[in-house]
Design an enzyme around this catalytic site. Structure first.
Site, short mmCIF file in Angstrom:
data_model
loop_
_atom_site.label_atom_id
_atom_site.label_comp_id
_atom_site.label_asym_id
_atom_site.label_seq_id
_atom_site.Cartn_x
_atom_site.Cartn_y
_atom_site.Cartn_z
N LYS A 257 42.25 -7.88 91.69
CA LYS A 257 42.85 -9.13 90.96
C LYS A 257 44.32 -9.21 91.35
O LYS A 257 45.07 -10.04 91.14
CB LYS A 257 42.49 -8.88 89.76
CG LYS A 257 40.98 -9.02 89.32
CD LYS A 257 40.84 -8.91 88.03
CE LYS A 257 39.34 -8.41 87.60
NZ LYS A 257 39.14 -7.82 86.34
N ARG A 258 44.85 -7.86 91.80
CA ARG A 258 46.42 -7.89 91.91
C ARG A 258 46.75 -8.97 93.23
O ARG A 258 48.00 -9.16 93.33
CB ARG A 258 46.83 -6.52 92.18
CG ARG A 258 47.07 -5.77 90.80
CD ARG A 258 47.73 -4.59 91.13
NE ARG A 258 46.63 -3.71 91.83
CZ ARG A 258 45.63 -3.11 91.29
NH1 ARG A 258 45.25 -3.20 90.14
NH2 ARG A 258 44.76 -2.18 92.11
#
Ligand code: GLU
Length: 493
Positions: A257-258
């Site tokens: 998700k980063r």
């Protein structure tokens, strides 16, 4: 071959925003259920209170609806196997955990986290794999019972057999045999009374009569424990299929998700909510994610209905799929071309209104055929077509000056086109093109110079849908007024 009715589930944890990994974990069990006339369930796995995020469940539900992955049973619609939110099923897990204790397949453990941390440190120092050292496993059932009744804090751990091995089968990877000695006495019920995934998901898959578990490959390592738990209860094992991981667009490393910030910089996202805002269609997104792990041809264009007809669980592949946003663009643009005019009009309208434009539906239906081929994402309608809904456009002086000419000459051309158009009773394509082309001929100018000025004057931009069709839709009055304004802008310098 089992004759049980097919039941599949999507079992997300509401711990963050819905991403394409969730969407794919929902899509395949949905397709399997629909293909085989089965039932597709939404189950919310919210037992990890530390990671719980309010709003995440609603986002998941909205995401599923947006994609058209409608479920037959779920927390908001109920069903015969509810509740479908795990925190509402505490008593069920509690009962099952204690059943395992009574059967001698599990035991209460009273160790404090300090003690466990020390044991772990010691084991690491001695180059051993960290695991539970068995202190409470040695308690007699009576001792354990007494401490529980006395109010001591406890967890319940699975009593992993010390000997033997277990063979588990993943549909995509085949069978794997694991020595039990390599497995831990894993916690099934936490001290807050909530179960871990290992207990909750097994209990629920059984109680909800799930026949096929399709889930992320991060669960593959705990599959031996899961099969132990299922067998300890004496239940039938569902079919397990663990999906491949997504790799970053570079192909290097797992997508996380980063990586969102990086993708957003390029106008992409892995979150469904963003994708909608960025102008991606459910059809484009579904087609894109469907092919990341499903062994059909890479460029197959399919609607959800077509996927249902073609889907087979044995087509799924375990090989990692690199995220390729250009492919997403390709599928999105391709599906946009397949939408009917009315359908596409309805889909682009919100992007115009989001910008505060007043959309005339009649005009909207007329511009769709002009825009359709130019759209990669729905919001591209703004750069190509906002001018249709504006009272005035504000052309930039530099854009109005045709290549190779100065402002004065450009003003003259604009003035001349004004006169030609003003002499026409309407500015339909058929009526306007011949006299303007004749003017290009006799003036010795080139068509790009004349039509370039006209385009910028009437649409306010250098790139637009076909000029004559656009002018016809803008209408005589507005076109003439806009050209006049441009003449003035050009004359001012
Ligand atoms: N709650 C688990 C997750 O989100 C579900 C895994 C599963 O499908 O069993 O990873």
């Amino acid at each position: 071959m089992s004759t049980k009715p097919i039941r599949t589930r999507f079992a997300p944890s509401p711990t963050g925003r819905m991403h394409i990994g969730n969407a794919r974990s929902a899509l395949y069990p949905f397709l399997l259920a629909r293909r085989l006339g089965g039932t597709f369930i939404l189950r919310i796995e919210d037992t990890d209170q530390k990671r719980y995020e309010p709003g995440a469940e609603q986002e998941l539900i909205d995401g599923l609806h947006w994609l058209g992955l409608n479920y037959d049973e779920g927390p908001d619609i109920g069903g015969p196997h509810g509740p479908y939110r795990q925190t509402e099923r505490r008593a069920i897990y509690h009962e099952h955990a204690w059943k395992l204790v009574e059967q001698n397949n599990a035991f209460p453990c009273f160790c404090t986290s300090e003690r466990l941390a020390n044991v772990r440190q010691e084991q690491l120092k001695n180059k051993q794999n960290p695991r539970y050292d068995g202190l409470c496993r040695a308690l007699t059932p009576e001792e354990a019972r007494q401490r529980v009744d006395g109010g001591d804090k406890y967890v319940i751990r699975f009593k992993m057999p010390k000997e033997g091995s277990i063979t588990t089968t993943d549909l995509l990877r085949g069978s794997i045999t694991t020595e039990n000695s390599a497995l831990d006495d894993t916690v099934l019920l936490k001290s807050d009374g909530l179960p871990t995934y290992h207990l909750a998901a097994m209990v629920d898959d059984h109680e909800m009569e799930i026949t096929h578990v399709i889930r992320g490959s991060e669960w593959l390592p705990s599959m031996p424990l899961h099969i132990h738990v299922i067998r300890a209860f004496g239940w039938d094992e569902p079919v397990f299929a663990h999906l491949s991981v997504f790799l970053k667009p570079s192909g290097k490393g797992k997508m996380s998700k980063r990586d969102r910030a990086d993708a957003m910089k390029d106008g992409y996202s892995i979150f469904l909510g963003d994708m909608k805002d960025l102008g991606y269609t459910p059809e484009g997104v579904l087609n894109w994610i469907a092919l990341m792990g499903w062994g059909v041809a890479e460029d197959d264009v399919m609607t959800l209905d077509q996927m249902i007809t073609r889907f087979g669980i044995d087509h799924l592949t375990p090989s990692p799929a690199a995220i390729n946003f250009q492919k997403l663009d390709h599928f999105n643009a391709t599906h946009i071309r397949l939408f009917s005019t009315e359908d596409l009009a309805g889909r682009i309208k919100p992007y115009f209104t989001r910008e505060g434009l007043n959309v005339n539906d009649e005009v909207l239906l007329k511009i769709v055929p002009l825009l359709r081929e130019r759209l990669v994402t729905l919001d591209d309608c703004l750069s190509f077509g906002s001018f249709f809904f504006k009272d005035d456009v504000t052309p930039v002086l530099e854009d109005l000056i045709a290549k190779g000419l100065d402002a004065g000459q450009s003003a003259e051309i604009a003035q001349r086109t004004y006169e030609i158009l003003a002499a026409q009773p309407d500015i339909s394509h058929e009526r306007c093109e011949p006299p303007l082309r004749a003017y290009v001929e006799e003036s010795g100018l080139n068509a790009n110079q004349v039509f370039g000025i006209l385009r910028v004057a009437t649409t306010g931009q250098k790139v637009s849908p076909p000029l004559f069709e656009s002018m016809e839709i803008i209408g005589r009055e507005k076109c003439l007024a806009r050209i006049k304004t441009s003449v003035e802008i050009l004359k001012k310098i």
